[in-house]
Design a protein around this motif. Structure first.
Motif, PDB file in Angstrom:
ATOM      1  N   LEU A   1       0.849  -1.183   0.000  1.00 34.24           N
ATOM      2  CA  LEU A   1       0.000   0.000   0.000  1.00 34.24           C
ATOM      3  C   LEU A   1       0.889   1.238   0.000  1.00 34.24           C
ATOM      4  O   LEU A   1       1.928   1.268   0.669  1.00 34.24           O
ATOM      5  CB  LEU A   1      -0.878  -0.007   1.259  1.00 34.24           C
ATOM      6  N   HIS A   2       0.487   2.243  -0.763  1.00 34.45           N
ATOM      7  CA  HIS A   2       1.188   3.526  -0.763  1.00 34.45           C
ATOM      8  C   HIS A   2       0.327   4.557  -0.059  1.00 34.45           C
ATOM      9  O   HIS A   2      -0.884   4.635  -0.300  1.00 34.45           O
ATOM     10  CB  HIS A   2       1.464   4.006  -2.192  1.00 34.45           C
ATOM     11  N   LEU A   3       0.946   5.344   0.805  1.00 31.51           N
ATOM     12  CA  LEU A   3       0.262   6.476   1.425  1.00 31.51           C
ATOM     13  C   LEU A   3       0.893   7.762   0.906  1.00 31.51           C
ATOM     14  O   LEU A   3       2.122   7.901   0.901  1.00 31.51           O
ATOM     15  CB  LEU A   3       0.386   6.441   2.954  1.00 31.51           C
ATOM     16  N   TYR A   4       0.039   8.686   0.477  1.00 29.17           N
ATOM     17  CA  TYR A   4       0.499   9.983  -0.004  1.00 29.17           C
ATOM     18  C   TYR A   4      -0.107  11.089   0.848  1.00 29.17           C
ATOM     19  O   TYR A   4      -1.213  10.949   1.374  1.00 29.17           O
ATOM     20  CB  TYR A   4       0.049  10.219  -1.449  1.00 29.17           C
ATOM     21  N   ALA A   5       0.606  12.190   0.946  1.00 27.33           N
ATOM     22  CA  ALA A   5       0.066  13.400   1.556  1.00 27.33           C
ATOM     23  C   ALA A   5       0.527  14.593   0.726  1.00 27.33           C
ATOM     24  O   ALA A   5       1.724  14.706   0.425  1.00 27.33           O
ATOM     25  CB  ALA A   5       0.534  13.551   3.002  1.00 27.33           C
ATOM     26  N   PRO A   6      -0.388  15.472   0.328  1.00 29.27           N
ATOM     27  CA  PRO A   6       0.028  16.680  -0.394  1.00 29.27           C
ATOM     28  C   PRO A   6       0.709  17.648   0.573  1.00 29.27           C
ATOM     29  O   PRO A   6       0.208  17.889   1.673  1.00 29.27           O
ATOM     30  CB  PRO A   6      -1.292  17.252  -0.920  1.00 29.27           C
ATOM     31  N   VAL A   7       1.849  18.170   0.168  1.00 29.69           N
ATOM     32  CA  VAL A   7       2.604  19.072   1.043  1.00 29.69           C
ATOM     33  C   VAL A   7       3.018  20.318   0.272  1.00 29.69           C
ATOM     34  O   VAL A   7       3.095  20.311  -0.960  1.00 29.69           O
ATOM     35  CB  VAL A   7       3.863  18.388   1.618  1.00 29.69           C
ATOM     36  N   ARG A   8       3.249  21.380   1.007  1.00 31.93           N
ATOM     37  CA  ARG A   8       3.849  22.556   0.391  1.00 31.93           C
ATOM     38  C   ARG A   8       5.271  22.195  -0.030  1.00 31.93           C
ATOM     39  O   ARG A   8       5.955  21.476   0.695  1.00 31.93           O
ATOM     40  CB  ARG A   8       3.841  23.727   1.367  1.00 31.93           C
ATOM     41  N   PRO A   9       5.712  22.679  -1.193  1.00 26.97           N
ATOM     42  CA  PRO A   9       7.000  22.228  -1.728  1.00 26.97           C
ATOM     43  C   PRO A   9       8.144  22.346  -0.729  1.00 26.97           C
ATOM     44  O   PRO A   9       8.327  23.385  -0.079  1.00 26.97           O
ATOM     45  CB  PRO A   9       7.203  23.149  -2.926  1.00 26.97           C
ATOM     46  N   VAL A  10       8.896  21.253  -0.606  1.00 30.34           N
ATOM     47  CA  VAL A  10      10.030  21.190   0.313  1.00 30.34           C
ATOM     48  C   VAL A  10      11.173  20.465  -0.377  1.00 30.34           C
ATOM     49  O   VAL A  10      10.955  19.671  -1.301  1.00 30.34           O
ATOM     50  CB  VAL A  10       9.683  20.460   1.629  1.00 30.34           C
ATOM     51  N   PRO A  11      12.410  20.685   0.051  1.00 31.41           N
ATOM     52  CA  PRO A  11      13.531  19.908  -0.495  1.00 31.41           C
ATOM     53  C   PRO A  11      13.358  18.427  -0.200  1.00 31.41           C
ATOM     54  O   PRO A  11      12.772  18.035   0.818  1.00 31.41           O
ATOM     55  CB  PRO A  11      14.748  20.482   0.228  1.00 31.41           C
ATOM     56  N   GLY A  12      13.900  17.599  -1.080  1.00 27.16           N
ATOM     57  CA  GLY A  12      13.791  16.165  -0.905  1.00 27.16           C
ATOM     58  C   GLY A  12      14.358  15.676   0.412  1.00 27.16           C
ATOM     59  O   GLY A  12      13.817  14.758   1.036  1.00 27.16           O
ATOM     60  N   ARG A  13      15.436  16.279   0.872  1.00 23.68           N
ATOM     61  CA  ARG A  13      16.047  15.822   2.120  1.00 23.68           C
ATOM     62  C   ARG A  13      15.122  16.071   3.307  1.00 23.68           C
ATOM     63  O   ARG A  13      15.109  15.289   4.270  1.00 23.68           O
ATOM     64  CB  ARG A  13      17.398  16.503   2.341  1.00 23.68           C
TER      65      ARG A  13
END
Length: 301
Positions: A179-191
């Motif tokens: 299962l994949h869980l996603y959450a929309p976020v304000r843009p952030v660096p990958g780290r």
């Protein structure tokens, strides 16, 4: 555009002429699904799938001859890709590479026609750059002795933890085992996305040390679910929502409701064929639509 079962057919999709080949080829021997059926699925699912791919450099699992032949991961455009399919230059650890961006039904069908049946994308868009992630993802992967049902129970708790941090979680059955869980976020660096995801996975392992693991070491995964937080790295990709997976059965990475996650008592409860996914979308619309746009994006804590 609905291809028939003839061996070759020329069709027009959004003003582009495509010569579809080997339409009668059986890609999934267990079910008899042919290339024509997969192309038909992608043509019909495109209105809800493409918005989740658009702007993101795509990579593929290619298997031109289906499960009976060779398969491999490809980042660069497949040989024969039409010139009108958009491309972007992406930096990788081994150098730069040109990758396809699927921004239309025509581009999606063109890639599938070339044997690029499984689509993967990162959690960032090319125009904003690889250090502006707008989606957080957690991949729940069951080890030997566990299954999707256990992933669902873990996902419910992860949803609570995410909500406690101000994030809204959406579930996508992977079309493989987990299962994949996603959450929309304000843009952030990958780290930053990776750091938060790793810490969250660590919190879950602290709560359930006998059930959850964050290490990919095979010996540590028996009877446990791996929470793979590393797919938030800028160099990583995740199977795209609505893509068909190249497994024994042609199952789809399909968005599901939290009621369905809570009700899951058998992995078969959340296993969907391309035909079933089209029926679900016709009845429910795009359950993943809230991840589009900026309205629901929250800041990482």
């Amino acid at each position: 555009m609905v291809p028939g079962a003839a061996g070759r057919q020329t069709v027009e999709v959004e003003g582009h002429r495509l010569s579809l080949s080997h339409l009668e080829r059986v890609l999934f021997p267990a079910t008899g699904h042919t290339k024509a059926q997969l192309l038909r699925y992608y043509a019909e699912i495109a209105p809800v799938m493409v918005p989740h791919l658009s702007g993101r450099p795509a990579s593929f699992v290619r298997a031109p001859e289906g499960l009976a032949g060779e398969s491999w991961v490809a980042k660069t455009p497949p040989p024969g890709a039409p010139d009108w399919v958009p491309r972007v230059t992406v930096e990788h650890s081994e150098g730069t590479a040109e990758q396809v961006v699927i921004d239309s039904t025509a581009a999606l069908v063109a890639m599938a026609n070339l044997g690029a049946y499984e689509v993967h994308v990162p959690q960032w868009r090319a125009r904003t750059g690889r250090d502006r992630h707008d989606r957080l993802v957690l991949d729940l992967d069951p080890g030997p002795g566990t299954d999707l049902v256990v992933c669902c129970r873990i996902a419910e708790r992860l949803r609570q933890l995410l909500e406690g941090d101000g994030l809204t979680a959406f579930a996508v059955v992977s079309g493989a085992k987990g299962l994949h869980l996603y959450a929309p976020v304000r843009p952030v660096p990958g780290r930053m996305a990776s750091g938060y995801a790793k810490a969250l996975a660590g919190r879950m392992m602290g709560e359930h040390p006998g059930l959850v693991v964050v290490s990919m070491t095979r010996l540590e995964r028996r009877d446990k679910v791996l929470i793979d937080w590393s797919q938030n790295a800028s160099a990583k990709t995740t199977a795209a929502p609505y893509t068909v997976r190249l497994r024994e059965l042609p199952l789809v990475a399909a968005p599901v409701t939290w009621d369905e996650v809570a009700a899951c008592r058998d992995p078969a409860d959340l296993a969907f064929t391309p035909e079933q996914v089209l029926q679900r979308v016709a009845a429910q619309g795009d359950l993943f639509a809230p991840l589009l746009g900026d309205a629901g994006r929250a800041a990482l804590p």
